[in-house]
Scaffold this active site. Structure first.
Site, short mmCIF file in Angstrom:
data_model
loop_
_atom_site.label_atom_id
_atom_site.label_comp_id
_atom_site.label_asym_id
_atom_site.label_seq_id
_atom_site.Cartn_x
_atom_site.Cartn_y
_atom_site.Cartn_z
N ASN A 101 -20.50 -26.30 -38.95
CA ASN A 101 -20.50 -26.78 -40.43
C ASN A 101 -19.21 -27.06 -40.99
OD1 ASN A 101 -19.89 -24.23 -40.78
ND2 ASN A 101 -21.85 -23.89 -42.04
N GLU A 104 -17.58 -20.60 -45.36
CA GLU A 104 -18.76 -21.69 -45.19
C GLU A 104 -18.30 -22.60 -46.30
OE1 GLU A 104 -20.72 -21.33 -42.70
OE2 GLU A 104 -22.05 -19.52 -42.88
N ASP A 125 -13.13 -12.00 -39.44
CA ASP A 125 -14.56 -11.60 -40.13
C ASP A 125 -15.38 -10.75 -39.51
OD1 ASP A 125 -15.00 -13.40 -38.01
OD2 ASP A 125 -15.42 -15.17 -38.97
N HIS A 147 -17.07 -24.40 -41.03
CA HIS A 147 -16.23 -23.20 -41.46
C HIS A 147 -15.18 -22.67 -40.76
CE1 HIS A 147 -19.54 -20.52 -39.12
NE2 HIS A 147 -18.48 -20.75 -38.66
C1 GLP Z 1 -18.45 -17.78 -35.70
C2 GLP Z 1 -17.31 -17.19 -36.35
C3 GLP Z 1 -16.17 -17.87 -36.45
C4 GLP Z 1 -15.80 -18.86 -35.26
C5 GLP Z 1 -17.19 -19.56 -35.04
C6 GLP Z 1 -16.99 -20.52 -33.80
O1 GLP Z 1 -19.10 -18.27 -36.82
N1 GLP Z 1 -17.57 -16.44 -37.62
O2 GLP Z 1 -14.57 -17.13 -36.79
O3 GLP Z 1 -14.90 -19.46 -35.26
O4 GLP Z 1 -18.04 -18.79 -34.95
O5 GLP Z 1 -17.76 -19.93 -32.70
P1 GLP Z 1 -17.82 -20.52 -31.38
O6 GLP Z 1 -16.54 -20.44 -30.67
O7 GLP Z 1 -18.72 -19.68 -30.51
O8 GLP Z 1 -18.23 -22.05 -31.48
#
Ligand code: GLP
Length: 262
Positions: A149, A156, A83, A151
């Site tokens: 949430n 989302e 992403d 995702h």
């Molecule tokens: C962001 C990214 C996701 C990732 C998520 C989790 O939202 N778009 O691809 O999986 O963060 O992040 P963290 O590892 O900081 O909790």
């Protein structure tokens, strides 16, 4: 680097295997060792492998551990990411492109790293360009994190589609996701967080032959419980991993703390 021979607590929910480690360090080491062995074995059988990389804080120790373990021929790996923020250029330190270039590409010199161009002038064409690179050949491995949430990538709950016809799409980010980016100091304030992002869709992620999903810390405990113990639904996009034939969820005792009977 020293190998940690910790044995995680392991169980299965539907097709998803779940490993619980005592700490985030052991989680990162454990996941890195499994990924290292998998990459070595597929590079024994094929000339190159194609990987989808995730970003976020949870990936940092894991990526460091995987690189430090050594033994993987990165020059035969073709890398993609999951992403990117719409309108954010590669030089912006908050971009996922920047994160992956600094933390991975510069250190391991893969065969190729295909980045999503966040600041592409024609975003729909950029989605098509990236989709065409992705769908040329199968994806061997996908790394994932989980948003609070539920995702995965930026699918989302409000936009996730288990039968998405697209490979890559533009989505509107939920307010809570944008707030998290500010809390994690990726952006100085909510208005600076882009409202839209590119994401690989759920079928693209599920097309990977193997999925390694990491979730650590108490902030993930609720969504981990819901995604594993409630029904599989787009309201908790990560729950779909329970239907993948080779998906593995790596937790620490904090993110696993609300699970029944664990
Ligand atoms: C962001 C990214 C996701 C990732 C998520 C989790 O939202 N778009 O691809 O999986 O963060 O992040 P963290 O590892 O900081 O909790």
């Amino acid at each position: 680097m020293m190998l940690i021979s910790n044995t995680p607590k392991t169980f299965q929910i539907n097709q998803l295997s779940v490993n619980i480690y005592p700490s985030e360090v052991e989680l990162a080491q454990g996941a890195a060792q499994i990924v290292r062995e998998y990459l070595i074995s597929i590079l024994d059988q094929q000339t190159e492998a194609r990987l989808l990389l995730a970003t976020g804080n949870t990936q940092i120790q894991f990526l460091d551990a995987l690189i430090d373990l050594g033994g993987v021929d990165w020059s035969r790996l073709v890398l993609f990411h999951l992403d990117e923020y719409l309108g954010v250029e590669a030089e912006n330190t908050a971009s996922f492109c920047y994160y992956l270039r600094e933390r991975v590409e510069k250190r391991v010199k893969p065969k190729h790293f295909h980045y999503i161009k966040g600041d592409a002038t024609e975003p729909i064409i950029e989605c098509d360009r990236y989709a065409n690179l992705l769908n040329k050949q199968p994806i061997d491995l996908c790394f994932l994190g989980i948003g609070q949430n539920g995702h995965i990538a930026f699918n989302e709950p409000s936009v996730a589609n288990f039968d998405d016809p697209h490979w890559v799409k533009l989505v509107k980010l939920e307010e809570s996701t944008r707030q998290t980016q500010v809390k994690q100091n990726n952006f100085p304030e909510i208005d600076a967080v882009p409202q839209y992002a590119y994401t690989l869709t759920i079928p693209t992620i599920l097309s990977a032959k193997k999925i390694i999903c990491l979730a650590s810390g108490i902030s993930k405990a609720e969504i981990v419980k819901t995604a594993l113990e409630e029904k599989i639904t787009v309201s908790y996009p990560v729950s779909i991993l329970r239907h993948h034939p080779d998906a593995h969820l790596f937790l620490d005792t904090y993110s696993a703390s609300l699970l029944e009977n664990r």
